[in-house]
Design an enzyme around this catalytic site. Structure first.
Site, PDB file in Angstrom:
ATOM      1  CB  SER A  29      -0.901  -0.022   1.242  1.00 54.99           C
ATOM      2  OG  SER A  29      -1.341   1.258   1.593  1.00 54.99           O
ATOM      3  CE  LYS A  30       0.127   5.444  -5.096  1.00 54.12           C
ATOM      4  NZ  LYS A  30      -0.360   6.562  -5.898  1.00 54.12           N
ATOM      5  NE  ARG A  31      -3.788   3.032   4.039  1.00 52.27           N
ATOM      6  CZ  ARG A  31      -4.552   2.772   2.984  1.00 52.27           C
ATOM      7  NH1 ARG A  31      -4.840   3.727   2.133  1.00 52.27           N
ATOM      8  NH2 ARG A  31      -5.042   1.562   2.798  1.00 52.27           N
ATOM      9  CB  CYS A  32       3.483   0.172   2.935  1.00 49.09           C
ATOM     10  SG  CYS A  32       4.893  -0.802   3.427  1.00 49.09           S
TER      11      CYS A  32
END
Length: 485
Positions: free
Chosen positions: A256-259
């Site tokens: 995820s881009k939130r990773c």
């Protein structure tokens, strides 16, 4: 065979995700392995998602990673413009969309949001739940369409997909894939704002720019039949599709881009070096025949055969990336290493020590630059430590004989003026020879006293050379004090 031409077509929406970097890398490698051209095209048709500064990030990332494009917005190869908004300004996409309308392969749709929201989902024969447009506007008469256009009513242009039967397409990694046509929605080609959709624009551009191999993530596999329908409607040759496997985190969830390590710039900020990132990303879905792991970009160009790509998801293993990064740091020219390590060294050590000597000690012991602090924090200040640390079975040391060693060598070191590593080692070796013991029997207590740590970069005399005479003696006296309690 025509010259291989690939493209990287990012949207300027922020930092470059690892998946996008891999797409760029594979497209570059496929082209360069065959002596072909690698193109950069900016797909900015989704104006709502445009992020200021994102174009600079794209250029900077490609430059740092060495993925130098042969054509692009800054390198005209004769098939530009290379920015979709600029291409759209000429009416290019609308021209092709209207051609499809005239052929009966596309149609104007005037349905408002309320009507579209009212469409019910259905389950296809394959068990997939879909919300497909019901072709309502396909049945409008020419007069109704012209009246709506004349009145300025908002519209989109949709492709007319077959509603029955199946469509089969070929991907060079996944082979032949067959999809029920009822799952293929009449996708929008031109939006109501006059911009083309991503799906439509990239087909037009790939054809006009002579792209032979289309490299993208496998999340676009389901869209391939729609692309093929467009190619067939125009009578164009379908390019070779190369869909890359999904990249997941350690928990097998999509990266995820939130990773915290999902983008190239995230990884740089975490202390990874560009070459290691590129090397590691190349192995996320591709494996060389001989299982080699460390590659320069030039070596990747020679070795990369996309037919050896995997269909299975690739796990982004941070532990493996750290190991690989450590190998790059070990092999790195010292001048470059010091330049990159210096900010971390200065943050960890504010005292007037020779940072280059400290850097030389840690170079082969760290995996990423932030590891430096934990390795060298004892130079700044001797930590509190337990005297049990003086006990080492292999060195045959304990608290009692360590106290004896430190007490014996203190006056020797007090009399010593030359605190270079070699001179100090000579002095301590003299004591070892006199006692008839092993080197570790003496060095272990001394290193423990001057560092207060069980594991350190460098040995006792290397540490003392950096600390200098006054600080080294102060720490040895402190060791004697602790052991005497």
């Amino acid at each position: 065979m025509s010259k291989v031409r690939t493209r990287f077509a990012p949207s300027p929406t922020g930092r470059m995700h690892v998946g996008n970097l891999r797409t760029a890398l594979y497209a570059y490698l496929i082209a360069k392995h065959e002596g072909g051209d690698f193109m950069l095209r900016i797909e900015d048709t989704d104006q709502e998602r445009f992020v200021d500064g994102a174009l600079e990030i794209i250029y900077r990332t490609l430059e740092k990673t060495g993925l130098i494009h042969d054509e692009g917005p800054d390198k005209d190869g004769g098939v530009g413009p290379y920015v979709q908004s600029e291409r759209n300004a000429s009416g290019l996409y609308m021209e092709y969309a209207k051609k499809l309308v005239e052929q009966g392969d596309a149609y104007y749709c005037f349905c408002d949001k309320e009507r579209l929201d009212s469409l019910k989902s259905k389950v296809s024969e394959s068990g997939t739940e879909i919300v497909a447009y019901d072709k309502h506007c396909l049945n409008l008469s020419r007069e109704e369409v012209e009246a709506n256009l004349a009145s300025g009513r908002p519209y989109v242009i949709r492709i007319n997909m077959p509603a029955e039967g199946t469509t089969t397409f070929h991907d060079d990694i996944y082979g032949d894939i067959t999809v029920p046509n009822e799952e293929l929605d009449d996708m929008i080609l031109m939006k109501s704002d006059g911009y083309p959709t991503y799906n439509f624009a990239n087909v037009i551009d790939d054809h006009l720019m002579g792209i032979t191999h289309v490299v993208r993530g496998n999340e676009y596999l389901s869209s391939a039949p729609k692309y093929n329908r467009l190619y067939e409607a125009f009578g164009w040759e379908v390019p070779t599709y190369v869909h890359c496997p999904l990249i997941t985190d350690e928990n097998h969830k999509k990266l995820s881009k939130r990773c915290g390590h999902s983008s190239y710039e995230d990884l740089l900020e975490q202390g990874f070096v560009s070459e290691a990132i590129v090397n590691y990303v190349a192995l996320l879905g591709w494996c060389p025949e001989d299982n080699q792991e460390i590659f320069s970009l030039e070596e990747l160009v020679k070795a990369f055969d996309y037919r050896h790509m995997s269909k299975s998801p690739a796990v982004f293993d941070v532990v493996k990336l750290k190991w690989m990064n450590g190998e790059y740091l070990k092999a790195m020219d010292f001048g470059r290493f010091y330049e990159m390590a210096e900010p971390y060294l200065k943050e960890a050590v504010t005292k007037d020590y020779d940072l280059k000597k400290i850097a030389a000690l840690v170079k082969t012991r760290i995996e990423i630059f932030p590891d430096i602090n934990e390795q060298i924090d004892f130079f700044e200040e001797l930590p509190e430590y337990d005297t049990a640390m003086y006990c080492h079975k292999k060195m045959k040391t304990n608290e009692e004989n360590s106290l004896e060693v430190l007490t014996d060598i203190l006056p020797v070191l007090e009399a010593q003026d030359d605190y270079s590593n070699d001179a100090l080692f000579g002095v301590l070796k003299g004591y070892v020879d006199e006692k008839g013991c092993k080197v570790g029997y003496v060095m272990w207590p001394v290193r423990t006293a001057v560092s207060g740590k069980q594991n350190t970069p460098g040995g006792a005399t290397e540490i003392m050379e950096i600390l200098g005479k006054e600080e080294s003696l102060k720490r040895i006296r402190r060791g004697i004090e602790l052991l005497s309690r």
